[in-house]
Design a protein around this motif. Sequence first.
Motif, mmCIF file in Angstrom:
data_model
loop_
_atom_site.group_PDB
_atom_site.id
_atom_site.type_symbol
_atom_site.label_atom_id
_atom_site.label_comp_id
_atom_site.label_asym_id
_atom_site.label_seq_id
_atom_site.Cartn_x
_atom_site.Cartn_y
_atom_site.Cartn_z
ATOM 1 N N VAL A 128 0.867 -1.307 0.195
ATOM 2 C CA VAL A 128 -0.127 -0.093 -0.106
ATOM 3 C C VAL A 128 0.865 1.341 -0.025
ATOM 4 O O VAL A 128 0.571 2.277 -0.359
ATOM 5 C CB VAL A 128 -0.832 0.033 1.276
ATOM 6 C CG1 VAL A 128 -1.738 1.096 1.150
ATOM 7 C CG2 VAL A 128 -2.015 -1.386 1.127
ATOM 8 N N PHE A 129 2.021 1.142 0.199
ATOM 9 C CA PHE A 129 2.988 2.239 0.492
ATOM 10 C C PHE A 129 4.265 2.236 -0.619
ATOM 11 O O PHE A 129 5.164 1.566 -0.346
ATOM 12 C CB PHE A 129 3.748 2.387 1.826
ATOM 13 C CG PHE A 129 2.573 2.456 2.910
ATOM 14 C CD1 PHE A 129 1.971 3.485 3.253
ATOM 15 C CD2 PHE A 129 2.167 1.217 3.506
ATOM 16 C CE1 PHE A 129 1.017 3.595 4.286
ATOM 17 C CE2 PHE A 129 1.067 1.163 4.611
ATOM 18 C CZ PHE A 129 0.486 2.516 4.885
ATOM 19 N N PRO A 130 3.898 2.582 -1.733
ATOM 20 C CA PRO A 130 4.908 2.816 -2.845
ATOM 21 C C PRO A 130 5.952 3.844 -2.572
ATOM 22 O O PRO A 130 5.704 4.765 -1.691
ATOM 23 C CB PRO A 130 4.180 2.932 -4.163
ATOM 24 C CG PRO A 130 3.047 3.888 -3.595
ATOM 25 C CD PRO A 130 2.634 3.268 -2.133
ATOM 26 N N ALA A 131 6.967 3.546 -3.111
ATOM 27 C CA ALA A 131 8.209 4.458 -3.016
ATOM 28 C C ALA A 131 7.800 5.955 -3.578
ATOM 29 O O ALA A 131 7.237 5.950 -4.484
ATOM 30 C CB ALA A 131 9.516 3.876 -3.738
ATOM 31 N N ALA A 132 8.309 7.042 -3.009
ATOM 32 C CA ALA A 132 8.244 8.005 -3.605
ATOM 33 C C ALA A 132 8.637 8.507 -4.940
ATOM 34 O O ALA A 132 9.905 7.932 -5.212
ATOM 35 C CB ALA A 132 8.484 9.215 -2.584
ATOM 36 N N ASP A 133 8.159 9.581 -5.782
ATOM 37 C CA ASP A 133 8.618 9.809 -7.173
ATOM 38 C C ASP A 133 9.677 10.656 -6.585
ATOM 39 O O ASP A 133 9.374 11.852 -6.405
ATOM 40 C CB ASP A 133 7.536 10.210 -7.792
ATOM 41 C CG ASP A 133 7.936 10.511 -9.300
ATOM 42 O OD1 ASP A 133 9.159 10.499 -9.563
ATOM 43 O OD2 ASP A 133 7.135 11.180 -10.029
ATOM 44 N N LEU A 134 10.863 10.350 -7.313
ATOM 45 C CA LEU A 134 12.013 11.258 -7.114
ATOM 46 C C LEU A 134 12.521 12.055 -8.410
ATOM 47 O O LEU A 134 13.623 12.715 -8.263
ATOM 48 C CB LEU A 134 13.352 10.241 -6.566
ATOM 49 C CG LEU A 134 13.184 10.068 -5.110
ATOM 50 C CD1 LEU A 134 14.358 9.194 -4.837
ATOM 51 C CD2 LEU A 134 12.745 11.042 -4.061
ATOM 52 N N SER A 135 11.764 12.096 -9.169
ATOM 53 C CA SER A 135 11.928 12.349 -10.400
ATOM 54 C C SER A 135 11.912 14.297 -10.197
ATOM 55 O O SER A 135 11.012 14.568 -9.510
ATOM 56 C CB SER A 135 11.146 12.133 -11.695
ATOM 57 O OG SER A 135 9.693 12.621 -11.283
ATOM 58 N N TRP A 136 12.854 14.930 -10.999
ATOM 59 C CA TRP A 136 12.838 16.338 -11.015
ATOM 60 C C TRP A 136 12.419 16.911 -12.435
ATOM 61 O O TRP A 136 12.823 16.529 -13.457
ATOM 62 C CB TRP A 136 13.914 17.028 -10.494
ATOM 63 C CG TRP A 136 14.028 18.428 -10.527
ATOM 64 C CD1 TRP A 136 13.740 18.967 -9.529
ATOM 65 C CD2 TRP A 136 14.464 19.336 -11.224
ATOM 66 N NE1 TRP A 136 13.904 20.465 -9.502
ATOM 67 C CE2 TRP A 136 14.477 20.753 -10.871
ATOM 68 C CE3 TRP A 136 14.913 19.300 -12.768
ATOM 69 C CZ2 TRP A 136 14.657 22.082 -11.543
ATOM 70 C CZ3 TRP A 136 15.211 20.593 -13.309
ATOM 71 C CH2 TRP A 136 14.916 21.647 -12.933
ATOM 72 N N GLU A 137 11.254 17.825 -12.344
ATOM 73 C CA GLU A 137 10.905 18.383 -13.659
ATOM 74 C C GLU A 137 10.720 19.997 -13.203
ATOM 75 O O GLU A 137 10.292 20.350 -11.813
ATOM 76 C CB GLU A 137 9.966 17.970 -14.176
ATOM 77 C CG GLU A 137 10.159 16.575 -14.622
ATOM 78 C CD GLU A 137 8.606 15.753 -15.021
ATOM 79 O OE1 GLU A 137 7.656 16.547 -15.504
ATOM 80 O OE2 GLU A 137 8.693 14.711 -15.520
#
Length: 336
Positions: free
Chosen positions: A85-94
């Motif tokens: 239920v707790f996926p990893a956070a999105d660390l992409s930068w835009e």
Amino acid sequence: MNDYLHLYAHVEFVKGSQLGALYDLQGGRVRTVPLILESILKAFQMAPTQQVLKETFAGNETVFHRYTDFLLKEKWAFTTTKPQVFPAADLSWESPYAINSGIVSHDRLQPYDLPSALLELSDVGCRTLELQLHNYSLKEEDSAVWDQIGATLRQGEFRRGTLVLGVGQTAMPVVNPAEVDRLLHDWPRFGTVVLLGQEKDLNLKIGKRQYYLRCANTLMDYAKKTWELRPNVHFVGPAYFRESRVANPYFNRRLAIDSQGYFKNDLLYGGQETFGKIGQRTIKEVIIDPQFQQRWRANPDVISDTSSNPLRYCLRYDRAIEADAKDPTNWSFSWA
């Protein structure tokens, strides 16, 4: 029990050469930790806590609880029976902006077309503008010059502006903030003024505009004093963290124009390189030039002074850097 231990989504582990670090991107905390924590965290991701106790800690409950108590009590992590239920956070930068910061220096004795330069910067989406004016008179009879700049700024889309003036820039022994404020009455979103070469350091507010009077005679002196006062500042937050992983958080999306009209990465720390001249090359062309973008991409992982530091994604980077002569993709801090 089938409970799993998970870092909070806003907590990230960063590996260094001798230590690791935990970043609390929501709470603004950062703490160095032993490198062994990396393998322990990976074990917790893969298996329930009781299995980790048995296979990773060989059943040693004392050592096991030393780590779990640290992670749970200091709120770096939590336990759950449903890790999916707790996926990893999105660390992409835009960034939707081609340019975040524009630094423009203009000298009335050696002028280029300032209005055109400002409108070009606005057209490419520059959000913040720092304007350094040299040899501009503060006399009331010369207010038309300031009104012309204000009219240009009103055509642009800058979100925030800073004006920098100094003794050498105005040819006046003391700059009166009230006189400056009168000239800026029609400058939209210019809420900050830095006055250099003053008799004493003083902060004051006139209307909605903040004035910083400083004894430093030059911007470089001012920057050095700022470093001396705050040498170990850490910027711990999601935006800074994500940007630092892929770009230099100081140089990225920054363009400067010197008083001669030449394009640079920065007026203080951008080195000696120039990338054409206003009026001879468009800003749109400059900011997509791979040579110009090299400092943008000089993130902490490719700077030799910081690449092994677990705190590299929260350090200050308002410093000069130079590329390695043999491998221009590697950088180091420099004095110029």
